[in-house]
Write a protein that holds these residues in place. Structure first.
Motif, mmCIF file in Angstrom:
data_model
loop_
_atom_site.group_PDB
_atom_site.id
_atom_site.type_symbol
_atom_site.label_atom_id
_atom_site.label_comp_id
_atom_site.label_asym_id
_atom_site.label_seq_id
_atom_site.Cartn_x
_atom_site.Cartn_y
_atom_site.Cartn_z
ATOM 1 N N VAL A 133 0.823 -1.217 0.000
ATOM 2 C CA VAL A 133 0.000 0.000 0.000
ATOM 3 C C VAL A 133 0.857 1.267 0.000
ATOM 4 O O VAL A 133 0.357 2.357 -0.304
ATOM 5 N N LEU A 134 2.151 1.149 0.296
ATOM 6 C CA LEU A 134 3.031 2.309 0.286
ATOM 7 C C LEU A 134 3.383 2.763 -1.125
ATOM 8 O O LEU A 134 3.875 3.883 -1.301
ATOM 9 N N GLY A 135 3.138 1.915 -2.126
ATOM 10 C CA GLY A 135 3.480 2.274 -3.494
ATOM 11 C C GLY A 135 2.988 3.652 -3.906
ATOM 12 O O GLY A 135 3.778 4.491 -4.366
ATOM 13 N N PRO A 136 1.688 3.951 -3.751
ATOM 14 C CA PRO A 136 1.191 5.270 -4.172
ATOM 15 C C PRO A 136 1.839 6.441 -3.441
ATOM 16 O O PRO A 136 1.868 7.549 -3.966
ATOM 17 N N SER A 137 2.368 6.207 -2.246
ATOM 18 C CA SER A 137 2.984 7.309 -1.506
ATOM 19 C C SER A 137 4.281 7.774 -2.144
ATOM 20 O O SER A 137 4.761 8.881 -1.845
ATOM 21 N N ILE A 138 4.881 6.939 -3.016
ATOM 22 C CA ILE A 138 6.094 7.350 -3.729
ATOM 23 C C ILE A 138 5.834 7.463 -5.226
ATOM 24 O O ILE A 138 6.755 7.403 -6.038
ATOM 25 N N GLY A 139 4.566 7.579 -5.588
ATOM 26 C CA GLY A 139 4.229 7.777 -6.986
ATOM 27 C C GLY A 139 4.147 6.516 -7.813
ATOM 28 O O GLY A 139 4.128 6.570 -9.043
ATOM 29 N N ARG A 192 7.912 -6.253 -3.447
ATOM 30 C CA ARG A 192 6.994 -5.121 -3.567
ATOM 31 C C ARG A 192 7.730 -3.790 -3.446
ATOM 32 O O ARG A 192 7.437 -2.833 -4.188
ATOM 33 N N ALA A 193 8.690 -3.723 -2.518
ATOM 34 C CA ALA A 193 9.451 -2.488 -2.366
ATOM 35 C C ALA A 193 10.277 -2.208 -3.619
ATOM 36 O O ALA A 193 10.295 -1.072 -4.122
ATOM 37 N N ARG A 194 10.951 -3.232 -4.119
ATOM 38 C CA ARG A 194 11.768 -3.042 -5.321
ATOM 39 C C ARG A 194 10.899 -2.710 -6.529
ATOM 40 O O ARG A 194 11.286 -1.887 -7.364
ATOM 41 N N GLY A 195 9.727 -3.340 -6.627
ATOM 42 C CA GLY A 195 8.835 -3.055 -7.740
ATOM 43 C C GLY A 195 8.352 -1.625 -7.726
ATOM 44 O O GLY A 195 8.280 -0.960 -8.765
ATOM 45 N N ALA A 196 8.016 -1.122 -6.537
ATOM 46 C CA ALA A 196 7.562 0.264 -6.420
ATOM 47 C C ALA A 196 8.680 1.232 -6.767
ATOM 48 O O ALA A 196 8.455 2.235 -7.461
ATOM 49 N N LEU A 197 9.890 0.943 -6.319
ATOM 50 C CA LEU A 197 11.023 1.820 -6.614
ATOM 51 C C LEU A 197 11.364 1.797 -8.101
ATOM 52 O O LEU A 197 11.697 2.819 -8.691
ATOM 53 N N ALA A 198 11.273 0.618 -8.707
ATOM 54 C CA ALA A 198 11.570 0.521 -10.134
ATOM 55 C C ALA A 198 10.497 1.234 -10.980
ATOM 56 O O ALA A 198 10.807 1.793 -12.034
ATOM 57 N N GLU A 199 9.275 1.216 -10.488
ATOM 58 C CA GLU A 199 8.185 1.855 -11.209
ATOM 59 C C GLU A 199 8.335 3.380 -11.212
ATOM 60 O O GLU A 199 7.970 4.038 -12.194
ATOM 61 N N ASN A 200 8.861 3.908 -10.128
ATOM 62 C CA ASN A 200 9.077 5.352 -10.050
ATOM 63 C C ASN A 200 10.426 5.605 -9.392
ATOM 64 O O ASN A 200 10.501 5.847 -8.177
ATOM 65 N N PRO A 201 11.526 5.529 -10.148
ATOM 66 C CA PRO A 201 12.861 5.610 -9.554
ATOM 67 C C PRO A 201 13.287 7.006 -9.136
ATOM 68 O O PRO A 201 14.324 7.163 -8.496
ATOM 69 N N THR A 202 12.531 8.043 -9.465
ATOM 70 C CA THR A 202 12.955 9.405 -9.146
ATOM 71 C C THR A 202 12.614 9.771 -7.697
ATOM 72 O O THR A 202 11.742 9.178 -7.089
#
Length: 202
Positions: A133-139, A192-202
């Motif tokens: 659920v933290l994914g949207p918090s980093i875009g 999940r953490a790596r996927g979220a970071l890879a989806e929005n690396p900025t």
């Protein structure tokens, strides 16, 4: 490949029912609350009865299947029938974590498991949903990937409940299972953490 990948087909089967529920005035939040309340009640009943009668666990597989259906229904009502809300998003995430904990925790009372292993599974299950659920918090998007998502955990719990209910307990050689599940949950969190970071690396 996880159970979650089958979700679109499952939703297609439920769509006519969801349409009728929406026409009858049933809301997504009502379905979410029914699923959570049912899980909490069943978890309490299992914890109360499991020591004297492990056959109570036979209630677990059909409830997990029904809960999976309810989870799909509430999401479809929200997305496809204009019922999205901030309250609904909170109820959905909190209800899922509380339900998972309530249905898994009673296994700590069933040998060969114990409080340590089952406690680790409960904690890491909650953290895996938190990571998702933290994914949207980093875009990024809400993440559902990983080897042991919610649907996969339900499959494991249902299988354990069926086995223990039919034979009156679990074999001693299954004692490492909670720790194996904990490892898979750790991998799920990392994925999940790596996927979220890879989806929005900025």
């Amino acid at each position: 490949m996880t159970i979650y990948a089958l979700k679109p087909r499952f939703q297609s089967l439920l769509r006519p029912l969801v349409r009728r529920l929406a026409e009858a005035g049933v809301t997504a939040n009502q379905v979410t609350l029914v699923a959570a309340a049912g899980s909490l009640l069943l978890g309490g009943l299992i914890a109360w009865k499991i020591g004297a009668s492990p056959s109570i666990l036979l209630l677990l597989p059909p409830w997990l299947l029904l809960r999976m259906g309810l989870n799909a229904v509430d999401g479809m009502l929200a997305r496809e029938h204009g019922q999205r809300s901030r309250l609904g998003a909170l109820l959905n995430e909190i209800g899922d974590v509380a339900s998972d904990a309530a249905l898994c925790a009673p296994f700590a009372l069933l040998p060969p498991f114990g409080a340590g292993g089952i406690g680790a599974v409960v904690l890491l299950s909650a953290l895996s949903e938190f990571a998702g659920v933290l994914g949207p918090s980093i875009g990024a998007s809400r993440r559902y990937d990983g080897p042991l998502g919610k649907s996969d955990r339900a499959l494991f719990l249902g299988a354990l409940g069926l086995l223990a209910g039919l034979v009156g307990g679990l074999p001693g050689w299954l004692w490492p299972l909670p720790w194996l599940l904990s490892l898979l949950l750790l991998l799920t969190i990392v994925r999940r953490a790596r996927g979220a970071l890879a989806e929005n690396p900025t």
